[in-house]
Design an enzyme around this catalytic site. Structure first.
Site, PDB file in Angstrom:
ATOM      1  CB  ILE A   1      30.489 -36.387 -24.649  1.00  0.00           C
ATOM      2  CG1 ILE A   1      31.249 -37.094 -23.282  1.00  0.00           C
ATOM      3  CG2 ILE A   1      29.802 -35.153 -23.583  1.00  0.00           C
ATOM      4  CD1 ILE A   1      32.490 -36.061 -23.749  1.00  0.00           C
TER       5      ILE A   1
ATOM      6  CG  ASN B   1      24.150 -30.660 -26.485  1.00  0.00           C
ATOM      7  OD1 ASN B   1      24.912 -29.928 -26.767  1.00  0.00           O
ATOM      8  ND2 ASN B   1      23.176 -31.380 -27.924  1.00  0.00           N
ATOM      9  CB  THR B   2      21.883 -33.150 -20.967  1.00  0.00           C
ATOM     10  OG1 THR B   2      21.517 -33.931 -21.898  1.00  0.00           O
ATOM     11  CG2 THR B   2      21.006 -31.950 -21.727  1.00  0.00           C
TER      12      THR B   2
ATOM     13  CG  HIS C   1      25.316 -43.579 -23.001  1.00  0.00           C
ATOM     14  ND1 HIS C   1      25.061 -44.438 -24.112  1.00  0.00           N
ATOM     15  CD2 HIS C   1      25.415 -45.013 -22.068  1.00  0.00           C
ATOM     16  CE1 HIS C   1      24.458 -45.515 -23.802  1.00  0.00           C
ATOM     17  NE2 HIS C   1      24.409 -45.363 -22.469  1.00  0.00           N
TER      18      HIS C   1
ATOM     19  CB  ILE D   1      31.175 -36.705 -34.178  1.00  0.00           C
ATOM     20  CG1 ILE D   1      32.407 -37.333 -33.715  1.00  0.00           C
ATOM     21  CG2 ILE D   1      31.173 -35.825 -33.093  1.00  0.00           C
ATOM     22  CD1 ILE D   1      33.139 -37.986 -35.009  1.00  0.00           C
ATOM     23  CG  ASP D   2      25.830 -37.134 -32.258  1.00  0.00           C
ATOM     24  OD1 ASP D   2      26.095 -36.858 -33.759  1.00  0.00           O
ATOM     25  OD2 ASP D   2      24.892 -36.654 -31.658  1.00  0.00           O
ATOM     26  NE  ARG D   3      23.116 -37.307 -39.736  1.00  0.00           N
ATOM     27  CZ  ARG D   3      22.766 -36.263 -40.044  1.00  0.00           C
ATOM     28  NH1 ARG D   3      22.665 -34.855 -40.170  1.00  0.00           N
ATOM     29  NH2 ARG D   3      22.655 -36.704 -41.393  1.00  0.00           N
TER      30      ARG D   3
END
Lengths: 202, 202
Positions: free
Chosen positions: A6, A8-9, A12, A73-75
């Site tokens: 998830i 900001n927009t 997935h 956390i995505d990185r």
């Protein structure tokens, strides 16, 4: 089982066969009954998801001490997918992280293409251009739109190429970057691979 | 005789001995009686100056065919000062131009430090930092402010170093860049040298 990344927009999703996106604004997470393992950088949605028992935050299963405190956390999930390599996530921001023998070596953050366009436009009206998609980095430009696109890409590409490691690109602008880094590979499911690795499924 | 380089916010004067700045907002050009040779990127002030007979626009004396149509007159003047080299003008935008044997080879445009900070802040609140002045580019960062400063500087420095030519830095952030490009030299009067060259005085 569903995986969900998830931003900001958008949300997935990946069901281990297909992936698809939903809008943060319009999607109701309570509409899903399956078990969902997710990461989330959207503060409001994050709060909401804690109330839903079938949504499991994978951030809690990561050993954050291997990275740094404020690292997204995505990185981290992208890094969890790679043992050795340069990981480039090209979205609204472009993050570049280096892993060696499964150990995080550090990384940096660069504005994405849209943020770059806004930065140029904020400096002067004469720099307000949409960055051209095609730009030849083999010679210095002699017109304004290419001078801006060259500024956006050329140093970044040199930096990414400087580590002498395999390069994996992910995120919405991965293919744009790959044109200039032909030895790289694009993996748009990279974060899900990291999530599966954290789940102990790989 | 006075030389004057007029940007978006200030008039930079040079009387061949000392240089000083005046604010575009507060300065009245009619208060000067000497002959002034100037370049100007400020559209309103440019119109006003055409009415004053002792203000002479040096842009009219430059052979623009040696550059490109929409290239800023400030970049052109800096190029006119250098026969061989990389010219970096680090202000609100950072322009990088290459001259070889007095011939313009092309150049590119990069956002300045403030525009970079705004670009990061526009992407996410978690990237809203003032870029630290001191950053070690010899290793990848492991915290957010340094990850942003590294993103701003590291590729740019690699790009500027890639031409195997002398490097001249000018503009307000010239000294910030010089920390990372020790073989460069800073010349804050570079544009005036170009103006003098155009005037045939050098």
């Amino acid at each position: 089982m569903l995986l969900c990344d998830i931003g900001n927009t958008s949300l997935h999703f990946y069901d281990l066969q297909n992936d698809y996106k939903e809008s943060v604004e319009q999607f109701d997470p309570a509409s899903i009954e399956e078990e969902v393992y997710y990461i989330c950088v959207h503060p409001k949605l994050k709060k909401r998801l804690y109330e839903l028992p079938n949504w499991h935050n994978l951030e809690e299963k990561v050993d954050r001490s291997r990275y740094y405190d404020t690292m997204g956390i995505d990185r981290i999930m992208a890094c969890e997918a790679i043992k050795n390599g340069v990981i480039v996530d090209a979205g609204s921001a472009i993050t570049v992280d280096v892993m060696q023998n499964g150990i995080f070596q550090g990384g940096f953050i660069y504005p994405g293409a849209r943020a770059f366009e806004q930065a140029f436009a904020s400096i002067s009206d004469v720099l307000a251009y949409e960055l051209p998609n095609k730009i030849d980095l083999s010679h210095l430009p002699k017109n304004t739109p290419e001078a801006l696109a060259y500024g956006f890409l050329s140093g970044l590409v040199k930096e990414i190429n400087s580590y002498d490691l395999d390069i994996v690109l992910t995120g919405g602008d991965a293919t744009l970057l790959q044109r200039h880094i032909p030895k790289s590979k694009v993996d748009r499911l990279l974060l899900f691979k990291g999530m599966l690795s954290v789940l102990g499924k790989i």
